[in-house]
Write an enzyme that holds these catalytic residues in place. Structure first.
Site, PDB file in Angstrom:
ATOM      1  N   SER A  13       0.843  -1.202   0.000  1.00  0.00           N
ATOM      2  CA  SER A  13       0.000   0.000   0.000  1.00  0.00           C
ATOM      3  C   SER A  13       0.877   1.250   0.000  1.00  0.00           C
ATOM      4  O   SER A  13       2.106   1.173   0.099  1.00  0.00           O
ATOM      5  CB  SER A  13      -0.918   0.008   1.234  1.00  0.00           C
ATOM      6  OG  SER A  13      -0.146   0.046   2.422  1.00  0.00           O
ATOM      7  N   GLY A  16       5.052   2.889  -0.617  1.00  0.00           N
ATOM      8  CA  GLY A  16       5.806   1.763  -1.186  1.00  0.00           C
ATOM      9  C   GLY A  16       5.201   1.292  -2.497  1.00  0.00           C
ATOM     10  O   GLY A  16       5.916   1.039  -3.471  1.00  0.00           O
ATOM     11  N   TYR A 151       7.271   6.095  18.006  1.00  0.00           N
ATOM     12  CA  TYR A 151       7.454   6.210  16.543  1.00  0.00           C
ATOM     13  C   TYR A 151       8.533   7.245  16.223  1.00  0.00           C
ATOM     14  O   TYR A 151       9.422   6.987  15.407  1.00  0.00           O
ATOM     15  CB  TYR A 151       6.120   6.590  15.903  1.00  0.00           C
ATOM     16  CG  TYR A 151       6.175   6.827  14.408  1.00  0.00           C
ATOM     17  CD1 TYR A 151       6.220   5.759  13.512  1.00  0.00           C
ATOM     18  CD2 TYR A 151       6.162   8.118  13.885  1.00  0.00           C
ATOM     19  CE1 TYR A 151       6.254   5.978  12.128  1.00  0.00           C
ATOM     20  CE2 TYR A 151       6.193   8.347  12.511  1.00  0.00           C
ATOM     21  CZ  TYR A 151       6.240   7.275  11.644  1.00  0.00           C
ATOM     22  OH  TYR A 151       6.274   7.497  10.285  1.00  0.00           O
TER      23      TYR A 151
END
Ligand code: NAP
Length: 202
Positions: A13, A16, A151
């Site tokens: 998805s 990429g 993150y």
């Protein structure tokens, strides 16, 4: 000139998928990897619409055996690797008072150690080709963001790793590039792993 071979992670998805189609259109033999190849439908559809082919292979960046067997297989079948794009990643929302160290470790596994594992496996082949290593970081790799500690930490780690690798890799002819996207309309937000306590606290 031999055909140039590019390997990219996380192509089921988003960035990429779009990158895999774009580089195939630019003439690369494109090895589009994903952790679950049964999710290749959207990529195959986009590649077909663009009139290009991609070589889809399994690669889970958190699984060392999967990384090495994919990279070895690409070299066995295509003979070389000219570029690697570390794209696979996953968001996570949470804050340290409501989550465990293991939660943070899991975010690091995908977003940092996954990049390290693919880079380690790819470097000898990039050295041989004088190739290029591209890593998709984030604006969150440059600026910390509330409820995004793990993150951002993982992306900051990616940036420190790659910035340090730049001069070393240059001595063996490998170019290292980091990209820091801002918000991109992909599946990223839908795929963010959210700590329910953060949602509950409003
Ligand atoms: N979208 C944004 O706003 C944004 C902003 C800055 C940076 N980024 C970065 O851009 C990159 C791509 O994200 P995106 O926006 O395209 O989001 P996305 O649509 O959610 O794509 C993420 C990709 O990574 C894959 N992935 C997750 N865990 C994996 C693993 N263990 N091994 C292999 N692949 C794995 C996903 O595969 P599955 O389908 O199997 O889950 C998916 O193909 C990430 O590194 C992300 O951190 C995105």
């Amino acid at each position: 000139m031999p055909e140039r071979v590019l390997v990219i992670t996380g192509t089921s998805s988003g960035i990429g998928l779009a990158t895999a189609v774009a580089v195939a259109r630019h003439g690369f033999v494109t090895v589009a990897t994903m952790r679950d190849p049964s999710r290749a439908g959207r990529l195959l559809e986009a590649a077909g619409a663009a009139g290009v082919t991609v070589d889809i292979r399994q690669l889970d960046v958190t699984d060392a055996a999967s990384v090495s067997s994919c990279i070895d297989g690409v070299v066995a079948d295509h003979g070389r690797i000219d570029a690697v794009v570390n794209n696979a990643g996953a968001g996570h929302l949470g804050t340290i008072e409501t989550e465990s160290v293991d939660d943070v470790r899991r975010v690091m596994e995908v977003n940092f150690f996954g990049v390290v594992a693919v880079t380690k496996a790819a470097m000898p082949h990039l050295r041989a080709s004088g190739g290029r290593l591209v890593t998709v970081s984030s604006v969150g790799g440059a600026i910390g963001q509330p409820f995004n500690e793990a993150y951002c930490a993982a992306k900051f780690a990616v940036e420190g790793f790659m910035e340090s690798l730049v001069p070393v890799a240059a001595t063996v002819g490998v170019t290292v590039v980091v990209i820091e996207p801002g918000a991109v309309a992909s599946d990223f937000v839908a795929n963010v792993d959210v700590d329910p306590a953060v949602v509950a606290s409003g």
